[in-house]
Design a protein around this motif. Structure first.
Motif, PDB file in Angstrom:
ATOM      1  N   ASN A   1     -20.844  31.215 -69.794  1.00  0.00           N
ATOM      2  CA  ASN A   1     -20.790  30.669 -71.183  1.00  0.00           C
ATOM      3  C   ASN A   1     -19.993  31.849 -71.851  1.00  0.00           C
ATOM      4  O   ASN A   1     -18.794  31.805 -72.151  1.00  0.00           O
ATOM      5  CB  ASN A   1     -22.146  30.605 -71.845  1.00  0.00           C
ATOM      6  CG  ASN A   1     -23.290  31.298 -71.448  1.00  0.00           C
ATOM      7  OD1 ASN A   1     -23.547  32.634 -71.766  1.00  0.00           O
ATOM      8  ND2 ASN A   1     -24.234  30.791 -70.509  1.00  0.00           N
ATOM      9  N   PHE A   2     -20.625  32.825 -72.349  1.00  0.00           N
ATOM     10  CA  PHE A   2     -20.244  34.229 -73.113  1.00  0.00           C
ATOM     11  C   PHE A   2     -20.897  35.340 -73.060  1.00  0.00           C
ATOM     12  O   PHE A   2     -21.972  35.231 -72.894  1.00  0.00           O
ATOM     13  CB  PHE A   2     -19.585  33.766 -74.582  1.00  0.00           C
ATOM     14  CG  PHE A   2     -20.944  33.236 -75.215  1.00  0.00           C
ATOM     15  CD1 PHE A   2     -21.935  34.175 -75.795  1.00  0.00           C
ATOM     16  CD2 PHE A   2     -20.980  31.864 -75.538  1.00  0.00           C
ATOM     17  CE1 PHE A   2     -23.031  33.546 -76.383  1.00  0.00           C
ATOM     18  CE2 PHE A   2     -22.320  31.327 -75.977  1.00  0.00           C
ATOM     19  CZ  PHE A   2     -22.994  32.181 -76.518  1.00  0.00           C
ATOM     20  N   ALA A   3     -20.299  36.457 -73.047  1.00  0.00           N
ATOM     21  CA  ALA A   3     -20.930  37.786 -73.000  1.00  0.00           C
ATOM     22  C   ALA A   3     -21.598  38.078 -74.286  1.00  0.00           C
ATOM     23  O   ALA A   3     -21.206  37.808 -75.497  1.00  0.00           O
ATOM     24  CB  ALA A   3     -20.168  38.879 -72.734  1.00  0.00           C
ATOM     25  N   VAL A   4     -23.237  38.556 -74.555  1.00  0.00           N
ATOM     26  CA  VAL A   4     -23.593  39.120 -75.648  1.00  0.00           C
ATOM     27  C   VAL A   4     -23.184  40.478 -75.915  1.00  0.00           C
ATOM     28  O   VAL A   4     -23.442  41.354 -75.099  1.00  0.00           O
ATOM     29  CB  VAL A   4     -25.019  38.902 -75.428  1.00  0.00           C
ATOM     30  CG1 VAL A   4     -25.917  39.237 -76.648  1.00  0.00           C
ATOM     31  CG2 VAL A   4     -25.720  37.536 -74.929  1.00  0.00           C
ATOM     32  N   PRO A   5     -22.766  40.655 -77.163  1.00  0.00           N
ATOM     33  CA  PRO A   5     -22.278  42.002 -77.129  1.00  0.00           C
ATOM     34  C   PRO A   5     -23.527  43.120 -77.461  1.00  0.00           C
ATOM     35  O   PRO A   5     -24.601  42.496 -77.697  1.00  0.00           O
ATOM     36  CB  PRO A   5     -21.745  41.901 -78.954  1.00  0.00           C
ATOM     37  CG  PRO A   5     -22.158  40.646 -79.369  1.00  0.00           C
ATOM     38  CD  PRO A   5     -22.513  39.684 -78.266  1.00  0.00           C
ATOM     39  N   ALA A   6     -23.389  44.265 -77.142  1.00  0.00           N
ATOM     40  CA  ALA A   6     -24.328  45.176 -77.320  1.00  0.00           C
ATOM     41  C   ALA A   6     -24.724  45.361 -78.597  1.00  0.00           C
ATOM     42  O   ALA A   6     -23.917  45.292 -79.732  1.00  0.00           O
ATOM     43  CB  ALA A   6     -23.773  46.654 -76.684  1.00  0.00           C
ATOM     44  N   GLY A   7     -26.006  45.744 -78.869  1.00  0.00           N
ATOM     45  CA  GLY A   7     -26.583  45.875 -80.227  1.00  0.00           C
ATOM     46  C   GLY A   7     -27.799  45.131 -80.373  1.00  0.00           C
ATOM     47  O   GLY A   7     -28.277  44.561 -79.611  1.00  0.00           O
ATOM     48  N   THR A   8     -28.361  45.294 -81.876  1.00  0.00           N
ATOM     49  CA  THR A   8     -29.657  44.851 -82.118  1.00  0.00           C
ATOM     50  C   THR A   8     -29.300  43.592 -82.832  1.00  0.00           C
ATOM     51  O   THR A   8     -28.483  43.297 -83.540  1.00  0.00           O
ATOM     52  CB  THR A   8     -30.390  45.252 -82.960  1.00  0.00           C
ATOM     53  OG1 THR A   8     -30.976  46.742 -82.158  1.00  0.00           O
ATOM     54  CG2 THR A   8     -31.825  44.793 -83.335  1.00  0.00           C
TER      55      THR A   8
ATOM     56  N   GLY B   1     -36.418  35.671 -83.357  1.00  0.00           N
ATOM     57  CA  GLY B   1     -36.980  36.980 -82.813  1.00  0.00           C
ATOM     58  C   GLY B   1     -35.791  37.943 -82.722  1.00  0.00           C
ATOM     59  O   GLY B   1     -34.565  37.607 -82.951  1.00  0.00           O
ATOM     60  N   THR B   2     -36.421  39.150 -82.421  1.00  0.00           N
ATOM     61  CA  THR B   2     -34.957  40.112 -82.499  1.00  0.00           C
ATOM     62  C   THR B   2     -35.071  40.928 -81.138  1.00  0.00           C
ATOM     63  O   THR B   2     -36.205  41.363 -80.627  1.00  0.00           O
ATOM     64  CB  THR B   2     -35.345  41.210 -83.330  1.00  0.00           C
ATOM     65  OG1 THR B   2     -35.473  40.864 -84.672  1.00  0.00           O
ATOM     66  CG2 THR B   2     -34.436  42.379 -83.524  1.00  0.00           C
ATOM     67  N   ILE B   3     -33.765  41.106 -80.446  1.00  0.00           N
ATOM     68  CA  ILE B   3     -33.541  41.964 -79.385  1.00  0.00           C
ATOM     69  C   ILE B   3     -32.621  42.670 -79.383  1.00  0.00           C
ATOM     70  O   ILE B   3     -31.652  42.589 -80.034  1.00  0.00           O
ATOM     71  CB  ILE B   3     -33.492  40.739 -78.074  1.00  0.00           C
ATOM     72  CG1 ILE B   3     -32.227  39.970 -78.247  1.00  0.00           C
ATOM     73  CG2 ILE B   3     -34.690  39.940 -77.768  1.00  0.00           C
ATOM     74  CD1 ILE B   3     -31.764  39.220 -77.031  1.00  0.00           C
ATOM     75  N   THR B   4     -32.837  43.817 -78.606  1.00  0.00           N
ATOM     76  CA  THR B   4     -31.657  45.010 -78.449  1.00  0.00           C
ATOM     77  C   THR B   4     -30.846  44.776 -77.214  1.00  0.00           C
ATOM     78  O   THR B   4     -31.718  44.862 -76.116  1.00  0.00           O
ATOM     79  CB  THR B   4     -32.059  46.378 -78.859  1.00  0.00           C
ATOM     80  OG1 THR B   4     -32.937  46.363 -80.019  1.00  0.00           O
ATOM     81  CG2 THR B   4     -30.971  47.323 -78.738  1.00  0.00           C
ATOM     82  N   THR B   5     -29.668  44.659 -77.039  1.00  0.00           N
ATOM     83  CA  THR B   5     -29.114  44.502 -75.795  1.00  0.00           C
ATOM     84  C   THR B   5     -27.923  45.599 -75.589  1.00  0.00           C
ATOM     85  O   THR B   5     -27.398  46.179 -76.301  1.00  0.00           O
ATOM     86  CB  THR B   5     -28.307  43.213 -75.890  1.00  0.00           C
ATOM     87  OG1 THR B   5     -27.411  43.063 -76.673  1.00  0.00           O
ATOM     88  CG2 THR B   5     -29.152  41.942 -75.848  1.00  0.00           C
ATOM     89  N   VAL B   6     -27.781  45.960 -74.393  1.00  0.00           N
ATOM     90  CA  VAL B   6     -26.587  46.584 -73.872  1.00  0.00           C
ATOM     91  C   VAL B   6     -25.329  45.702 -73.170  1.00  0.00           C
ATOM     92  O   VAL B   6     -26.022  44.575 -72.813  1.00  0.00           O
ATOM     93  CB  VAL B   6     -26.823  47.786 -72.956  1.00  0.00           C
ATOM     94  CG1 VAL B   6     -27.986  48.567 -73.573  1.00  0.00           C
ATOM     95  CG2 VAL B   6     -27.419  46.975 -71.566  1.00  0.00           C
ATOM     96  N   ALA B   7     -24.395  46.077 -73.142  1.00  0.00           N
ATOM     97  CA  ALA B   7     -23.292  45.188 -72.443  1.00  0.00           C
ATOM     98  C   ALA B   7     -23.822  44.583 -70.954  1.00  0.00           C
ATOM     99  O   ALA B   7     -24.382  45.211 -69.952  1.00  0.00           O
ATOM    100  CB  ALA B   7     -21.793  46.047 -72.103  1.00  0.00           C
ATOM    101  N   GLY B   8     -23.612  43.246 -70.813  1.00  0.00           N
ATOM    102  CA  GLY B   8     -23.743  42.711 -69.707  1.00  0.00           C
ATOM    103  C   GLY B   8     -25.520  41.816 -69.579  1.00  0.00           C
ATOM    104  O   GLY B   8     -25.480  41.268 -68.877  1.00  0.00           O
ATOM    105  N   ASP B   9     -26.076  42.240 -70.664  1.00  0.00           N
ATOM    106  CA  ASP B   9     -27.589  41.800 -70.921  1.00  0.00           C
ATOM    107  C   ASP B   9     -27.465  40.205 -70.933  1.00  0.00           C
ATOM    108  O   ASP B   9     -26.589  39.517 -71.481  1.00  0.00           O
ATOM    109  CB  ASP B   9     -28.299  42.330 -72.077  1.00  0.00           C
ATOM    110  CG  ASP B   9     -29.021  43.682 -71.437  1.00  0.00           C
ATOM    111  OD1 ASP B   9     -29.157  43.928 -70.271  1.00  0.00           O
ATOM    112  OD2 ASP B   9     -29.475  44.343 -72.361  1.00  0.00           O
ATOM    113  N   GLN B  10     -28.432  39.536 -70.284  1.00  0.00           N
ATOM    114  CA  GLN B  10     -28.499  38.146 -70.489  1.00  0.00           C
ATOM    115  C   GLN B  10     -29.911  37.754 -70.977  1.00  0.00           C
ATOM    116  O   GLN B  10     -30.924  38.528 -70.683  1.00  0.00           O
ATOM    117  CB  GLN B  10     -28.312  37.566 -69.110  1.00  0.00           C
ATOM    118  CG  GLN B  10     -26.821  37.926 -68.633  1.00  0.00           C
ATOM    119  CD  GLN B  10     -26.719  37.111 -67.176  1.00  0.00           C
ATOM    120  OE1 GLN B  10     -27.363  36.306 -66.864  1.00  0.00           O
ATOM    121  NE2 GLN B  10     -25.700  37.639 -66.350  1.00  0.00           N
TER     122      GLN B  10
END
Length: 467
Positions: free
Chosen positions: A442-449, A398-407
């Motif tokens: 665990n760890f932060a997900v970096p911002a991006g797609t 799957g594909t998601i786009t996140t910003v800093a801090g997203d979970q």
């Protein structure tokens, strides 16, 4: 004639009496020796690589004052890590001399043999045992404590310039897919020449080490996959042809330790999984090649995912071994019948979560589709972003786009009854686990797609990757 004979006898007797009465001198008396006194030319020894062939310390000791000359005396230099009372000592025999000089490389070999880390000072005990050449009359010297540091020597195998190392292969959760699931299949860098990781390994598979995730240009492997004992470790090198490293025979969790300094790796079992094989019409009724459910605690409680394609009868059975000797069939109401029963079945084509308990003889099958839910904009913890299943390589994408801090998390069928998160920060999933991207867990997900891949095809062990 008689008189002459008598005179001769008399003379002989007088001579015998005289010789018998002659005084014998006292035998010499030799006193016992004494314990030698040991000293060292240095008490802190920390050579560098360039000093390899230089003398760095001389041990000297006093004479034990034995009666014989020194050439017939033996001395044993004993060296051990401090506090072990010489239980794992390294020894050197010196004949006659009252000193022993060590080169830097000789001491370095001893220190590394003790398992000491590079460039880290350790306390070491040294003493002397003296004796005659035949080991009689032994005396131990005083023990002196020295501070020694092992230096880094050129490694047998050049470590990865990336300072990273990954595990790939059909023995792993991610199979031969490259890029591999990280961090689930990434080693921890202990120091410049040592890497270690604890991984799920499928029994009977193979693997290699990669210095760059997603790239096949270089790898670390073995020269001969048929060399004995490789399932427990052995020698390895860089880009040694096409031989893969054979994995353990049994599925479970294993720690792999890689030492580039010595060109050695070791494989140690942490725990073995119980397996329940699922042969059926969907794969030709072949238990020897059937996928399996897994029991991480090896307690008879099995869990796993099986894809049943369209066009078949949707029937199968369980077996505790990859043959038909221990087959388990079923009866109505989700009941298992060891050694008997009819074929088990699911309603039709689909990706099924199957649970089986061989203790209470129950089983269930739930058809699943998977999605991503989280704080990212397309979901906002309300709507799932659907994932697509590929039967070719057994993964959901799957594909998601996140910003800093997203979970986010993975969940089945648009509900919370079956969901997975990462509770240990190592890339493996647990039912109802922590949100992925919670940096405190665990760890932060970096911002991006990101392309998110979910791996549910391994027996009782599930993981993911973020690309």
């Amino acid at each position: 004639m008689k008189n002459i004979f008598k005179l001769l006898l008399l003379a002989t007797g007088i001579l015998f009496i005289y010789s018998s009465c002659k005084k014998v001198e006292d035998l010499p008396f030799y006193s016992n020796g004494a314990a030698p006194v040991l000293s060292a030319s240095a008490t802190a020894i920390a050579p560098v690589t360039a000093d390899s062939n230089k003398a760095v310390v001389t041990f000297s000791w006093t004479s034990p004052q034995y009666a014989t000359d020194s050439s017939k005396q033996k001395f044993i230099v004993e060296i051990d890590s401090a506090g072990r009372n010489f239980a794992k000592e390294v020894t050197f025999v010196v004949n006659g001399n009252l000193s022993k000089t060590f080169l830097a490389k000789e001491l370095n070999t001893i220190l590394l043999g003790f398992g000491f880390a590079y460039n880290k000072p350790y306390d070491v005990d040294v003493r002397i045992t003296s004796s005659y050449a035949n080991n009689n009359e032994q005396y131990q010297s005083n023990t002196i404590k020295l501070n020694m540091t092992a230096y880094l020597i050129p490694p047998k195998v050049v470590p990865p310039s990336t300072n990273k190392l990954f595990l790939v292969g059909n023995a792993t959760a991610g199979g031969w897919n490259n890029a591999v699931p990280a961090p689930a299949q990434e080693f921890t860098r202990i120091d410049s020449v040592t890497y270690e990781g604890t991984f799920y390994l499928n029994g009977g598979g193979q693997y290699v080490f990669l210095p760059l995730n997603g790239n096949w240009d270089h790898k670390f492997n073995v020269a001969d996959a048929n060399a004995p004992g490789l399932v427990n470790g052995g020698t390895f090198g860089a880009d040694q042809g096409n031989a893969n490293i054979p994995g353990p025979a049994s599925t479970g969790i294993y720690t792999i330790h890689i030492d580039f300094q010595r060109g050695l790796f070791t494989v140690t079992k942490v725990k073995q999984y119980g397996l329940l094989y699922v042969p059926g019409d969907y794969q030709g009724w072949k238990p020897e090649t059937a996928p399996a459910l897994g029991s991480p605690a090896d307690d008879g409680k099995f869990d796993g995912y099986i894809y049943v394609p369209a066009g078949g009868t949707n029937e199968f059975k369980f077996t505790t071994t990859p043959d038909w000797n221990n087959a388990i069939g079923g009866a109505a109401g989700g009941v298992l019948v060891p050694g008997g029963g009819g074929n088990l079945t699911v309603p039709g084509e689909g990706y099924y979560h199957i649970e089986a308990n061989t203790v209470d003889n129950k089983w269930t099958a739930t058809k699943t589709t998977w999605g991503l839910i989280g704080s990212f904009a397309a979901s906002n913890w309300n709507a799932d972003v659907p994932m697509t299943y590929s039967a070719t390589d057994n993964k959901w994408t799957g594909t998601i786009t996140t910003v800093a801090g997203d979970q986010f998390k993975f969940r089945a069928n648009g509900g919370w009854a079956l969901n997975y998160g990462d509770s240990n920060g190592k890339g493996s999933l647990t039912a109802g686990g922590e949100n992925i991207g919670d940096a405190s867990k665990n760890f932060a997900v970096p911002a991006g797609t990101h392309t998110i891949i979910l791996y549910l095809n391994n027996a009782g062990y599930y993981t993911y990757s973020i690309q």
